[in-house]
Design an enzyme around this catalytic site. Structure first.
Site, PDB file in Angstrom:
ATOM      1  N   ARG A   1      11.669  -2.271  10.625  1.00 18.22           N
ATOM      2  CA  ARG A   1      10.631  -1.623  11.421  1.00 18.22           C
ATOM      3  C   ARG A   1      10.442  -2.392  12.718  1.00 18.22           C
ATOM      4  O   ARG A   1      10.402  -3.616  12.691  1.00 18.22           O
ATOM      5  CB  ARG A   1       9.317  -1.636  10.630  1.00 18.22           C
TER       6      ARG A   1
ATOM      7  N   ARG B   1      11.250  -5.544   5.267  1.00 20.35           N
ATOM      8  CA  ARG B   1      10.883  -4.140   5.049  1.00 20.35           C
ATOM      9  C   ARG B   1      11.661  -3.225   5.992  1.00 20.35           C
ATOM     10  O   ARG B   1      11.735  -3.466   7.186  1.00 20.35           O
ATOM     11  CB  ARG B   1       9.385  -4.017   5.297  1.00 20.35           C
TER      12      ARG B   1
ATOM     13  N   ARG C   1       0.403 -10.942  14.903  1.00 19.02           N
ATOM     14  CA  ARG C   1      -0.685 -10.197  15.517  1.00 19.02           C
ATOM     15  C   ARG C   1      -1.245  -9.165  14.529  1.00 19.02           C
ATOM     16  O   ARG C   1      -2.452  -8.975  14.427  1.00 19.02           O
ATOM     17  CB  ARG C   1      -0.185  -9.504  16.806  1.00 19.02           C
TER      18      ARG C   1
ATOM     19  N   ARG D   1      -9.124   1.528   8.889  1.00 18.68           N
ATOM     20  CA  ARG D   1      -8.737   0.172   9.279  1.00 18.68           C
ATOM     21  C   ARG D   1      -9.826  -0.514  10.082  1.00 18.68           C
ATOM     22  O   ARG D   1      -9.646  -1.655  10.488  1.00 18.68           O
ATOM     23  CB  ARG D   1      -7.490   0.247  10.145  1.00 18.68           C
TER      24      ARG D   1
ATOM     25  N   LYS E   1       0.828  -1.218   0.000  1.00 23.56           N
ATOM     26  CA  LYS E   1       0.000   0.000   0.000  1.00 23.56           C
ATOM     27  C   LYS E   1       0.856   1.259   0.000  1.00 23.56           C
ATOM     28  O   LYS E   1       0.598   2.187  -0.748  1.00 23.56           O
ATOM     29  CB  LYS E   1      -0.898   0.063   1.252  1.00 23.56           C
TER      30      LYS E   1
HETATM   31  P1  AMP Z   1       1.115   0.913   8.864  1.00 24.99           P
HETATM   32  O1  AMP Z   1       2.383   1.637   8.570  1.00 24.99           O
HETATM   33  O2  AMP Z   1      -0.055   1.403   8.057  1.00 24.99           O
HETATM   34  O3  AMP Z   1       1.267  -0.582   8.814  1.00 24.99           O
HETATM   35  O4  AMP Z   1       0.731   1.265  10.383  1.00 24.99           O
HETATM   36  C1  AMP Z   1       1.593   0.926  11.455  1.00 24.99           C
HETATM   37  C2  AMP Z   1       0.817   0.860  12.759  1.00 24.99           C
HETATM   38  O5  AMP Z   1       0.229   2.138  13.056  1.00 24.99           O
HETATM   39  C3  AMP Z   1      -0.359  -0.103  12.764  1.00 24.99           C
HETATM   40  O6  AMP Z   1       0.041  -1.436  13.043  1.00 24.99           O
HETATM   41  C4  AMP Z   1      -1.215   0.488  13.891  1.00 24.99           C
HETATM   42  O7  AMP Z   1      -0.679   0.198  15.166  1.00 24.99           O
HETATM   43  C5  AMP Z   1      -1.054   1.975  13.653  1.00 24.99           C
HETATM   44  N1  AMP Z   1      -2.073   2.505  12.715  1.00 24.99           N
HETATM   45  C6  AMP Z   1      -1.850   3.007  11.467  1.00 24.99           C
HETATM   46  N2  AMP Z   1      -3.004   3.391  10.887  1.00 24.99           N
HETATM   47  C7  AMP Z   1      -3.989   3.124  11.786  1.00 24.99           C
HETATM   48  C8  AMP Z   1      -5.406   3.274  11.766  1.00 24.99           C
HETATM   49  N3  AMP Z   1      -6.042   3.761  10.693  1.00 24.99           N
HETATM   50  N4  AMP Z   1      -6.095   2.893  12.874  1.00 24.99           N
HETATM   51  C9  AMP Z   1      -5.467   2.404  13.966  1.00 24.99           C
HETATM   52  N5  AMP Z   1      -4.132   2.224  14.041  1.00 24.99           N
HETATM   53  C10 AMP Z   1      -3.386   2.575  12.965  1.00 24.99           C
END
Ligand code: AMP
Length: 214
Positions: free
Chosen positions: A150, A123, A161, A86, A11
């Protein structure tokens, strides 16, 4: 537009390309949270342990951030959201935020579980500024910092998880959107260039739908 897909589906990479090609901002809630955590500001302090455990940050917190961001002038002509919504609660809030604006385009990126795990273990982000790195990058493209895994990717328990959280809390939004004429689903297992082509075709055909109905 929004992109839906599990962690590791591509994404972020695709959102970046679409935003650059179409001249609209890319808004990544994960990037916003990582930056806040890196800076240690109040948002970062509240979100840190939740993000590191692979759980979702509270809906009201993240909805507030997105609402404020989408109302800024640079997002008036369009935007690419990466990582939001999400949950179904977030999807409904987004519809409210966008009431009266052009229809939302929704692209789902589909990638099987095993491939996601493989991608997540490789990543990297910048250890200095937190920016996401491309697979071929040696140093951070923004600040030249060293690249690191990360913290929520490197650990297999947290990775599992996050995939579980996706299946339980985020996948239901696909059904929330599926019946819309601007919903598209693409195969995310192809090369990034191919996925980008499929993405462009999906967006163009969805845009066509919105033009013919207005
Ligand atoms: P991502 O980089 O999109 O994988 O986001 C990393 C982490 O940020 C996720 O695993 C969540 O802990 C938090 N996060 C990002 N976007 C959201 C969202 N829309 N709602 C809740 N938590 C989020």
């Amino acid at each position: 537009m929004i992109m839906i897909g599990p962690p590791g589906a591509g994404k972020g990479t695709q959102a970046e390309r679409v935003a650059a090609e179409r001249g609209v901002p890319k808004i990544s809630t994960g990037d916003i949270l990582r930056e806040a955590i890196h800076q240690g500001n109040p948002l970062g302090l509240r979100a840190k342990s939740t993000v590191e455990q692979g759980e979702l940050v509270r809906d009201d917190l993240i909805i507030g951030i997105v609402k404020e961001r989408l109302n800024r002038p640079d997002a008036r002509q369009g935007f690419v959201l990466d990582g939001f919504p999400r949950t179904v609660v977030q999807a409904k809030a987004l519809d409210e935020i966008l009431a009266g604006r052009d229809p939302l385009i929704i692209v789902e990126i589909v990638v099987p579980h095993d491939e996601l795990v493989r991608r997540m273990t490789s990543r990297r982000i910048c250890g200095e500024c937190g920016a996401t790195a491309g697979p071929a990058d040696v140093k951070c493209r923004l600040c030249g910092g060293e690249l690191v895994l990360r913290s929520d990717d490197g650990n297999s328990e947290v990775m599992d998880r996050r995939l579980q959280v996706y299946a339980q809390q985020t996948e239901p939004i696909v059904n929330y959107y599926r019946k819309r004429s601007t919903f598209r689903s693409i195969d995310g297992t192809q090369t990034p260039d191919r996925v980008a082509d499929a993405m462009a075709a999906a967006i163009d055909s969805a845009l066509e739908t919105t033009r013919s109905s207005s």
